[in-house]
Design a protein around this motif. Structure first.
Motif, PDB file in Angstrom:
ATOM      1  N   GLU A  69       0.836  -1.205   0.000  1.00  0.00           N
ATOM      2  CA  GLU A  69       0.000   0.000   0.000  1.00  0.00           C
ATOM      3  C   GLU A  69       0.871   1.255   0.000  1.00  0.00           C
ATOM      4  O   GLU A  69       0.549   2.236  -0.683  1.00  0.00           O
ATOM      5  CB  GLU A  69      -0.931  -0.008   1.209  1.00  0.00           C
ATOM      6  CG  GLU A  69      -1.896   1.170   1.270  1.00  0.00           C
ATOM      7  CD  GLU A  69      -2.851   1.246   0.091  1.00  0.00           C
ATOM      8  OE1 GLU A  69      -3.318   2.373  -0.216  1.00  0.00           O
ATOM      9  OE2 GLU A  69      -3.134   0.199  -0.518  1.00  0.00           O
TER      10      GLU A  69
ATOM     11  N   SER B 117     -15.923   1.957  -6.371  1.00  0.00           N
ATOM     12  CA  SER B 117     -15.339   0.903  -5.536  1.00  0.00           C
ATOM     13  C   SER B 117     -15.515   1.190  -4.053  1.00  0.00           C
ATOM     14  O   SER B 117     -15.338   0.297  -3.219  1.00  0.00           O
ATOM     15  CB  SER B 117     -13.849   0.742  -5.852  1.00  0.00           C
ATOM     16  OG  SER B 117     -13.088   1.806  -5.302  1.00  0.00           O
TER      17      SER B 117
ATOM     18  N   GLU C 294     -21.638   1.094  -1.932  1.00  0.00           N
ATOM     19  CA  GLU C 294     -22.364  -0.167  -2.059  1.00  0.00           C
ATOM     20  C   GLU C 294     -22.863  -0.355  -3.488  1.00  0.00           C
ATOM     21  O   GLU C 294     -23.270   0.607  -4.143  1.00  0.00           O
ATOM     22  CB  GLU C 294     -23.539  -0.197  -1.089  1.00  0.00           C
ATOM     23  CG  GLU C 294     -23.099  -0.207   0.369  1.00  0.00           C
ATOM     24  CD  GLU C 294     -24.232  -0.566   1.300  1.00  0.00           C
ATOM     25  OE1 GLU C 294     -24.440  -1.772   1.535  1.00  0.00           O
ATOM     26  OE2 GLU C 294     -24.898   0.346   1.798  1.00  0.00           O
TER      27      GLU C 294
ATOM     28  N   GLU D 277     -17.697  -5.587   4.971  1.00  0.00           N
ATOM     29  CA  GLU D 277     -17.115  -5.791   3.644  1.00  0.00           C
ATOM     30  C   GLU D 277     -16.522  -4.503   3.081  1.00  0.00           C
ATOM     31  O   GLU D 277     -16.468  -4.307   1.865  1.00  0.00           O
ATOM     32  CB  GLU D 277     -18.166  -6.354   2.687  1.00  0.00           C
ATOM     33  CG  GLU D 277     -18.619  -7.759   3.051  1.00  0.00           C
ATOM     34  CD  GLU D 277     -19.505  -8.371   1.987  1.00  0.00           C
ATOM     35  OE1 GLU D 277     -19.077  -8.469   0.819  1.00  0.00           O
ATOM     36  OE2 GLU D 277     -20.637  -8.746   2.323  1.00  0.00           O
ATOM     37  N   ASP D 278     -16.043  -3.648   3.972  1.00  0.00           N
ATOM     38  CA  ASP D 278     -15.325  -2.444   3.550  1.00  0.00           C
ATOM     39  C   ASP D 278     -13.926  -2.861   3.122  1.00  0.00           C
ATOM     40  O   ASP D 278     -13.141  -3.357   3.926  1.00  0.00           O
ATOM     41  CB  ASP D 278     -15.260  -1.458   4.728  1.00  0.00           C
ATOM     42  CG  ASP D 278     -14.548  -0.157   4.384  1.00  0.00           C
ATOM     43  OD1 ASP D 278     -13.926  -0.071   3.299  1.00  0.00           O
ATOM     44  OD2 ASP D 278     -14.603   0.768   5.213  1.00  0.00           O
ATOM     45  N   ARG D 279     -13.594  -2.652   1.860  1.00  0.00           N
ATOM     46  CA  ARG D 279     -12.296  -3.125   1.365  1.00  0.00           C
ATOM     47  C   ARG D 279     -11.130  -2.307   1.901  1.00  0.00           C
ATOM     48  O   ARG D 279      -9.965  -2.702   1.762  1.00  0.00           O
ATOM     49  CB  ARG D 279     -12.281  -3.135  -0.166  1.00  0.00           C
ATOM     50  CG  ARG D 279     -12.280  -1.780  -0.821  1.00  0.00           C
ATOM     51  CD  ARG D 279     -12.247  -1.885  -2.334  1.00  0.00           C
ATOM     52  NE  ARG D 279     -11.959  -0.607  -2.961  1.00  0.00           N
ATOM     53  CZ  ARG D 279     -10.745  -0.132  -3.132  1.00  0.00           C
ATOM     54  NH1 ARG D 279      -9.699  -0.825  -2.732  1.00  0.00           N
ATOM     55  NH2 ARG D 279     -10.556   1.040  -3.707  1.00  0.00           N
ATOM     56  N   LEU D 280     -11.416  -1.147   2.502  1.00  0.00           N
ATOM     57  CA  LEU D 280     -10.357  -0.311   3.056  1.00  0.00           C
ATOM     58  C   LEU D 280     -10.152  -0.535   4.554  1.00  0.00           C
ATOM     59  O   LEU D 280      -9.297   0.106   5.165  1.00  0.00           O
ATOM     60  CB  LEU D 280     -10.648   1.173   2.791  1.00  0.00           C
ATOM     61  CG  LEU D 280     -10.714   1.592   1.321  1.00  0.00           C
ATOM     62  CD1 LEU D 280     -10.910   3.109   1.216  1.00  0.00           C
ATOM     63  CD2 LEU D 280      -9.450   1.175   0.572  1.00  0.00           C
TER      64      LEU D 280
ATOM     65  N   SER E 182      -9.520  -3.582   7.444  1.00  0.00           N
ATOM     66  CA  SER E 182      -9.190  -4.997   7.635  1.00  0.00           C
ATOM     67  C   SER E 182     -10.089  -5.599   8.714  1.00  0.00           C
ATOM     68  O   SER E 182      -9.879  -5.366   9.907  1.00  0.00           O
ATOM     69  CB  SER E 182      -7.720  -5.154   8.034  1.00  0.00           C
ATOM     70  OG  SER E 182      -7.455  -6.482   8.418  1.00  0.00           O
ATOM     71  N   SER E 183     -11.088  -6.351   8.292  1.00  0.00           N
ATOM     72  CA  SER E 183     -11.981  -6.994   9.257  1.00  0.00           C
ATOM     73  C   SER E 183     -11.213  -7.961  10.151  1.00  0.00           C
ATOM     74  O   SER E 183     -11.501  -8.076  11.348  1.00  0.00           O
ATOM     75  CB  SER E 183     -13.107  -7.739   8.526  1.00  0.00           C
ATOM     76  OG  SER E 183     -13.983  -6.839   7.897  1.00  0.00           O
TER      77      SER E 183
ATOM     78  N   GLN F 122     -21.265  -3.159   2.295  1.00  0.00           N
ATOM     79  CA  GLN F 122     -20.148  -3.246   1.358  1.00  0.00           C
ATOM     80  C   GLN F 122     -19.598  -1.869   1.028  1.00  0.00           C
ATOM     81  O   GLN F 122     -19.073  -1.658  -0.058  1.00  0.00           O
ATOM     82  CB  GLN F 122     -20.599  -3.934   0.067  1.00  0.00           C
ATOM     83  CG  GLN F 122     -20.969  -5.394   0.228  1.00  0.00           C
ATOM     84  CD  GLN F 122     -21.480  -5.970  -1.077  1.00  0.00           C
ATOM     85  OE1 GLN F 122     -22.662  -5.905  -1.384  1.00  0.00           O
ATOM     86  NE2 GLN F 122     -20.592  -6.553  -1.853  1.00  0.00           N
TER      87      GLN F 122
ATOM     88  N   HIS G  43     -17.448   1.872   2.166  1.00  0.00           N
ATOM     89  CA  HIS G  43     -16.526   2.602   3.030  1.00  0.00           C
ATOM     90  C   HIS G  43     -17.177   3.896   3.519  1.00  0.00           C
ATOM     91  O   HIS G  43     -16.881   4.353   4.611  1.00  0.00           O
ATOM     92  CB  HIS G  43     -15.246   2.935   2.255  1.00  0.00           C
ATOM     93  CG  HIS G  43     -14.196   3.616   3.080  1.00  0.00           C
ATOM     94  ND1 HIS G  43     -13.614   3.023   4.181  1.00  0.00           N
ATOM     95  CD2 HIS G  43     -13.629   4.849   2.973  1.00  0.00           C
ATOM     96  CE1 HIS G  43     -12.721   3.850   4.711  1.00  0.00           C
ATOM     97  NE2 HIS G  43     -12.722   4.971   4.002  1.00  0.00           N
TER      98      HIS G  43
END
Length: 230
Positions: A98, A124, A127, A183-186, A188-189, A210, A212
């Motif tokens: 990153e 991206s 949702e 499910e936020d890609r930014l 880290s779950s 889904q 951010h």
């Protein structure tokens, strides 16, 4: 007396970030938007905010990068903080991959000029069901343009190198809560789940989504969390 909450936005966001959230509240709440200072490090950023905010004890709500800044502020100035709510934020360092991407983005912009955010990038962040919400898409696009080129370089350069704050937060006495989409890609779950297992002093709210951009897309749920937490 009104409940006052200071708001710190995310990367290349401005007060438009709260445009669907603040109208949901009555006069019992007062929200004060803070721009991210144009400085060279997190230490300098929070020092400026500390000088700017005159209230002795404050409530902080930070989104994304603003969530990290809120946590950093709390750790550096714990006596100034009442409660912190960090939304869509992972209080961790960035991966080497990153960091490389962000440095490449800086060099690309220097070479070809500041052009704003692509529509593909915006899609991206939201949702799938909201990808035809032109008002939403335009708000995100416009924030990036409004915040501008100087802030782009400042925010990127100042925040690439960041510390994993998790152990310090676990060992702090901060009244801290995190809220994020599963499910936020930014975000880290996995990191947040591990942190929640270790940090019994911190509150975690994970929602099924889904996106951010929680303050814009899930404003009602963020409102409920604000009322519950503050």
């Amino acid at each position: 007396m009104k409940k006052k909450i200071y708001l710190i936005p995310g990367f290349m966001n401005n007060e438009k970030l709260w445009s669907r959230l603040i109208p949901l509240f009555d006069d019992a709440y007062e929200f004060i938007h803070l721009e991210i200072p144009l400085k060279n490090s997190f230490d300098e950023i929070v020092d400026v905010l500390n000088e700017k905010i005159k209230d002795e004890k404050i409530n902080l709500l930070g989104f994304s990068l603003g969530g990290y800044i809120s946590c950093y502020f709390g750790l550096k100035y714990p006596k100034r903080v009442n409660k912190i709510l960090a939304v869509a934020c992972t209080p961790a360092n960035l991966s080497e991959e990153e960091c490389i991407k962000r440095r490449e983005a800086i060099e690309f912009t220097k070479k070809f000029g500041f052009k704003g955010l692509s529509r593909k990038k915006v899609l991206s962040l939201v949702e799938p069901k909201n990808q035809n919400d032109e008002e939403l898409i335009n708000v995100i696009l416009q924030m990036y343009i409004d915040v501008g080129e100087e802030a782009f370089y400042s925010q990127f350069n100042a925040t690439i190198i960041r510390e994993d704050l998790s152990e310090k937060l676990i060992n702090s006495n901060l009244n801290l809560a995190f809220m994020y989409a599963n499910e936020d890609r930014l975000v880290s779950s996995k990191f947040m789940e591990e942190l929640s297992f270790k940090a019994k002093n911190i509150e975690f709210t994970q929602i099924e989504a889904q996106t951010h951009m929680l303050p814009l897309e899930r404003a009602k749920e963020v409102k409920e969390k604000i009322i519950q937490w503050f």
